[in-house]
Design a protein around this motif. Structure first.
Motif, PDB file in Angstrom:
ATOM      1  N   MET A   1      48.455 -42.035  48.475  1.00 27.08           N
ATOM      2  CA  MET A   1      47.387 -42.048  47.475  1.00 27.08           C
ATOM      3  C   MET A   1      47.465 -40.838  46.542  1.00 27.08           C
ATOM      4  O   MET A   1      47.279 -40.988  45.331  1.00 27.08           O
ATOM      5  N   ASN A   2      47.749 -39.672  47.086  1.00 27.94           N
ATOM      6  CA  ASN A   2      47.871 -38.489  46.224  1.00 27.94           C
ATOM      7  C   ASN A   2      49.026 -38.640  45.246  1.00 27.94           C
ATOM      8  O   ASN A   2      48.933 -38.234  44.090  1.00 27.94           O
ATOM      9  N   GLU A   3      50.103 -39.260  45.698  1.00 31.27           N
ATOM     10  CA  GLU A   3      51.245 -39.517  44.813  1.00 31.27           C
ATOM     11  C   GLU A   3      50.856 -40.501  43.705  1.00 31.27           C
ATOM     12  O   GLU A   3      51.174 -40.297  42.532  1.00 31.27           O
ATOM     13  N   ARG A   4      50.152 -41.564  44.066  1.00 32.39           N
ATOM     14  CA  ARG A   4      49.738 -42.560  43.066  1.00 32.39           C
ATOM     15  C   ARG A   4      48.706 -42.002  42.096  1.00 32.39           C
ATOM     16  O   ARG A   4      48.734 -42.325  40.910  1.00 32.39           O
ATOM     17  N   LEU A   5      47.795 -41.179  42.586  1.00 33.14           N
ATOM     18  CA  LEU A   5      46.823 -40.563  41.687  1.00 33.14           C
ATOM     19  C   LEU A   5      47.516 -39.633  40.700  1.00 33.14           C
ATOM     20  O   LEU A   5      47.163 -39.594  39.516  1.00 33.14           O
ATOM     21  N   SER A   6      48.510 -38.907  41.182  1.00 34.23           N
ATOM     22  CA  SER A   6      49.269 -38.030  40.297  1.00 34.23           C
ATOM     23  C   SER A   6      50.034 -38.830  39.249  1.00 34.23           C
ATOM     24  O   SER A   6      50.085 -38.439  38.084  1.00 34.23           O
ATOM     25  N   MET A   7      50.613 -39.967  39.644  1.00 30.16           N
ATOM     26  CA  MET A   7      51.339 -40.813  38.691  1.00 30.16           C
ATOM     27  C   MET A   7      50.395 -41.391  37.634  1.00 30.16           C
ATOM     28  O   MET A   7      50.810 -41.637  36.510  1.00 30.16           O
ATOM     29  N   ASN A   8      49.136 -41.625  37.989  1.00 20.73           N
ATOM     30  CA  ASN A   8      48.157 -42.178  37.057  1.00 20.73           C
ATOM     31  C   ASN A   8      47.376 -41.088  36.320  1.00 20.73           C
ATOM     32  O   ASN A   8      46.340 -41.377  35.714  1.00 20.73           O
ATOM     33  N   ASN A   9      47.871 -39.858  36.383  1.00 15.93           N
ATOM     34  CA  ASN A   9      47.297 -38.724  35.664  1.00 15.93           C
ATOM     35  C   ASN A   9      45.847 -38.428  36.076  1.00 15.93           C
ATOM     36  O   ASN A   9      45.023 -38.044  35.252  1.00 15.93           O
ATOM     37  N   ILE A  10      45.555 -38.615  37.352  1.00 16.06           N
ATOM     38  CA  ILE A  10      44.258 -38.206  37.907  1.00 16.06           C
ATOM     39  C   ILE A  10      44.553 -36.984  38.777  1.00 16.06           C
ATOM     40  O   ILE A  10      44.803 -37.088  39.970  1.00 16.06           O
ATOM     41  N   ASN A  11      44.563 -35.833  38.128  1.00 14.00           N
ATOM     42  CA  ASN A  11      44.982 -34.610  38.801  1.00 14.00           C
ATOM     43  C   ASN A  11      43.831 -33.787  39.343  1.00 14.00           C
ATOM     44  O   ASN A  11      44.045 -32.884  40.144  1.00 14.00           O
ATOM     45  N   ASP A  12      42.609 -34.066  38.918  1.00 14.77           N
ATOM     46  CA  ASP A  12      41.483 -33.263  39.366  1.00 14.77           C
ATOM     47  C   ASP A  12      40.840 -33.792  40.641  1.00 14.77           C
ATOM     48  O   ASP A  12      39.963 -33.147  41.200  1.00 14.77           O
TER      49      ASP A  12
END
Length: 125
Positions: free
Chosen positions: A64-75
């Motif tokens: 999930m952290n990898e997918r959030l990072s790919m979708n530009n949800i970094n916060d």
């Protein structure tokens, strides 16, 4: 014959402009949070659908952290916004978090998001 005035007065136009500006400001302030929540829900559902075998909490969190990072949800990190547990061999995800956005002067908007997922019902769909 009396002449009737047509159109809006300056004060009415100014009032409409102010109301439109406030509505636009609210939409601009809250839309990104709702969009991020929509993306998070889709990614949680996707991770649960893509893995037929029961996942461990750590594997789910890293995916999930990898997918959030790919979708530009970094916060947002999945460990901060969701509780992941393995109950009876099935992965359960309880997502609950709040987002605070600045609106005007000292006025903030607090948006609260909450949803539960489990692997059994995700794969049954």
């Amino acid at each position: 014959m009396h002449k009737f005035q047509r159109g809006v007065s300056y004060s009415t136009f100014l009032l409409v402009l102010i109301i439109f500006s406030i509505v636009l400001k609210v939409v601009v302030a809250i839309w990104p949070a709702y969009w991020d929540d929509h993306i998070i829900d889709k990614q949680i559902q996707s991770v649960l659908d893509d893995n037929p075998a029961p996942l461990s909490s750590d594997k789910f969190a890293s995916a999930m952290n990898e997918r959030l990072s790919m979708n530009n949800i970094n916060d947002l990190k999945i460990g901060d916004i969701a509780k992941v547990s393995n109950d009876g061999g099935q992965l359960n995800v309880a997502k609950r978090y709040e987002v605070r956005r600045h609106l005007l002067l000292n006025i903030d908007i607090v948006l609260s998001f909450e949803k539960n997922f489990d692997q059994r019902t995700a794969q049954a769909k």
